[in-house]
Each structure stands twice: as structure tokens, then as C-alpha cells.
Design a protein around this motif. Structure first.
Motif, PDB file in Angstrom:
ATOM      1  N   ILE A   1       0.843  -1.202   0.000  1.00 36.07           N
ATOM      2  CA  ILE A   1       0.000   0.000   0.000  1.00 36.07           C
ATOM      3  C   ILE A   1       0.872   1.245   0.000  1.00 36.07           C
ATOM      4  O   ILE A   1       0.620   2.204  -0.733  1.00 36.07           O
ATOM      5  CB  ILE A   1      -0.959  -0.022   1.208  1.00 36.07           C
ATOM      6  CG1 ILE A   1      -1.983  -1.140   1.042  1.00 36.07           C
ATOM      7  CG2 ILE A   1      -1.651   1.323   1.375  1.00 36.07           C
ATOM      8  CD1 ILE A   1      -2.834  -1.385   2.267  1.00 36.07           C
ATOM      9  N   GLU A   2       1.930   1.239   0.829  1.00 28.28           N
ATOM     10  CA  GLU A   2       2.846   2.384   0.859  1.00 28.28           C
ATOM     11  C   GLU A   2       3.551   2.560  -0.477  1.00 28.28           C
ATOM     12  O   GLU A   2       3.735   3.686  -0.938  1.00 28.28           O
ATOM     13  CB  GLU A   2       3.862   2.206   1.974  1.00 28.28           C
ATOM     14  CG  GLU A   2       3.285   2.362   3.350  1.00 28.28           C
ATOM     15  CD  GLU A   2       4.312   2.108   4.443  1.00 28.28           C
ATOM     16  OE1 GLU A   2       5.455   1.724   4.121  1.00 28.28           O
ATOM     17  OE2 GLU A   2       3.961   2.291   5.610  1.00 28.28           O
ATOM     18  N   LEU A   3       3.941   1.460  -1.099  1.00 25.96           N
ATOM     19  CA  LEU A   3       4.595   1.549  -2.399  1.00 25.96           C
ATOM     20  C   LEU A   3       3.656   2.145  -3.440  1.00 25.96           C
ATOM     21  O   LEU A   3       4.062   2.992  -4.235  1.00 25.96           O
ATOM     22  CB  LEU A   3       5.077   0.172  -2.844  1.00 25.96           C
ATOM     23  CG  LEU A   3       5.754   0.104  -4.208  1.00 25.96           C
ATOM     24  CD1 LEU A   3       7.061   0.888  -4.185  1.00 25.96           C
ATOM     25  CD2 LEU A   3       5.995  -1.323  -4.606  1.00 25.96           C
ATOM     26  N   ALA A   4       2.408   1.736  -3.419  1.00 27.27           N
ATOM     27  CA  ALA A   4       1.437   2.298  -4.364  1.00 27.27           C
ATOM     28  C   ALA A   4       1.252   3.786  -4.118  1.00 27.27           C
ATOM     29  O   ALA A   4       1.118   4.576  -5.060  1.00 27.27           O
ATOM     30  CB  ALA A   4       0.109   1.568  -4.241  1.00 27.27           C
ATOM     31  N   THR A   5       1.275   4.201  -2.856  1.00 24.47           N
ATOM     32  CA  THR A   5       1.145   5.621  -2.531  1.00 24.47           C
ATOM     33  C   THR A   5       2.357   6.394  -3.017  1.00 24.47           C
ATOM     34  O   THR A   5       2.237   7.480  -3.572  1.00 24.47           O
ATOM     35  CB  THR A   5       0.975   5.812  -1.014  1.00 24.47           C
ATOM     36  OG1 THR A   5      -0.147   5.063  -0.583  1.00 24.47           O
ATOM     37  CG2 THR A   5       0.772   7.259  -0.664  1.00 24.47           C
ATOM     38  N   HIS A   6       3.540   5.827  -2.817  1.00 25.04           N
ATOM     39  CA  HIS A   6       4.757   6.530  -3.211  1.00 25.04           C
ATOM     40  C   HIS A   6       4.987   6.531  -4.718  1.00 25.04           C
ATOM     41  O   HIS A   6       5.775   7.325  -5.208  1.00 25.04           O
ATOM     42  CB  HIS A   6       5.969   5.929  -2.492  1.00 25.04           C
ATOM     43  CG  HIS A   6       6.022   6.290  -1.053  1.00 25.04           C
ATOM     44  ND1 HIS A   6       6.261   7.571  -0.617  1.00 25.04           N
ATOM     45  CD2 HIS A   6       5.857   5.552   0.063  1.00 25.04           C
ATOM     46  CE1 HIS A   6       6.244   7.607   0.689  1.00 25.04           C
ATOM     47  NE2 HIS A   6       5.995   6.397   1.139  1.00 25.04           N
ATOM     48  N   LYS A   7       4.313   5.663  -5.435  1.00 23.30           N
ATOM     49  CA  LYS A   7       4.419   5.697  -6.894  1.00 23.30           C
ATOM     50  C   LYS A   7       3.487   6.741  -7.495  1.00 23.30           C
ATOM     51  O   LYS A   7       3.578   7.046  -8.674  1.00 23.30           O
ATOM     52  CB  LYS A   7       4.096   4.321  -7.477  1.00 23.30           C
ATOM     53  CG  LYS A   7       5.215   3.344  -7.353  1.00 23.30           C
ATOM     54  CD  LYS A   7       4.881   2.063  -8.087  1.00 23.30           C
ATOM     55  CE  LYS A   7       6.051   1.114  -8.071  1.00 23.30           C
ATOM     56  NZ  LYS A   7       5.737  -0.132  -8.794  1.00 23.30           N
ATOM     57  N   ASN A   8       2.592   7.281  -6.679  1.00 28.56           N
ATOM     58  CA  ASN A   8       1.667   8.298  -7.141  1.00 28.56           C
ATOM     59  C   ASN A   8       2.458   9.560  -7.479  1.00 28.56           C
ATOM     60  O   ASN A   8       3.152  10.117  -6.643  1.00 28.56           O
ATOM     61  CB  ASN A   8       0.628   8.569  -6.044  1.00 28.56           C
ATOM     62  CG  ASN A   8      -0.465   9.488  -6.519  1.00 28.56           C
ATOM     63  OD1 ASN A   8      -0.426   9.996  -7.627  1.00 28.56           O
ATOM     64  ND2 ASN A   8      -1.439   9.706  -5.661  1.00 28.56           N
TER      65      ASN A   8
END
Length: 104
Positions: A54-61
Motif C-alpha cells: 500500500i505504501e509503495l502504491a502511494t509513493h508511486k503516485n
């Protein structure tokens, strides 16, 4: 008298079998406890992996990353080439800390 030796030998054999079964059952219980502890650890690790995804998906934003970049730097580059940020560059920036909210 003839059968007493036979009965006694079967009695000793049965006692040996009972004690060996108790030994095997005790070892099996220890293995079961270890497996249960391992399952708990595996579930904790899988939960941490879900959170990291979830954090990775947020940081790829991209918009979130742009907001973070604007926090630490005054100019936003127009090129898509990633820049390497050094610790010295971060320490030269303003000491004020700003909070950013991400609206996705």
C-alpha cells in the motif's frame, strides 16, 4: 508355568510400546507448537507486506511525489530525469517542516 514367560514377554513389549507412543506424542506436540508459532510469524510478515505494498502504491503516485519534492525544494524540474538528492542539499534547505496532505 509355560505361559508365564510368554505373558511376561508380551507385558514388557506392551510397556515398551506404550512408552514409545508417549515419547512420539510428546515430540509431535512440540512440533505442533513450533508450527503454530511459525504460522503466527508468517501471518505477521504477510500483513507487513500488505502494508508495504500500500505504501509503495502511494509513493508511486506522481502527484504525491511532486508534493513531497515541493516540500524540500523550491524549483520543480520539468524533465522526467530523476535527480539524486544528497544529504548536504537537504541540510541547506529551510529548516521549517511543512505537512502535506495527499488527495487521491
Amino acid at each position: 508355568m509355560k505361559y508365564t514367560k510368554l505373558i511376561f514377554s508380551f507385558l514388557i513389549l506392551n510397556l515398551f510400546l506404550v512408552f514409545s507412543m508417549i515419547f512420539v506424542a510428546n515430540n509431535t506436540r512440540e512440533i505442533e507448537k513450533n508450527n503454530h508459532n511459525l504460522k503466527i510469524k508468517i501471518s505477521e510478515i504477510s500483513e507487513n507486506l500488505k502494508i508495504n505494498k500500500i505504501e509503495l502504491a502511494t509513493h508511486k503516485n506522481a502527484s504525491y511525489l511532486n508534493k513531497l519534492y515541493k516540500l524540500y525544494f523550491f524549483e520543480v524540474p520539468n524533465s522526467n530525469i530523476p535527480q539524486i538528492v544528497k544529504i548536504e542539499e537537504l541540510s541547506m534547505q529551510n529548516k521549517n517542516i511543512k505537512l502535506v496532505s495527499s488527495n487521491n
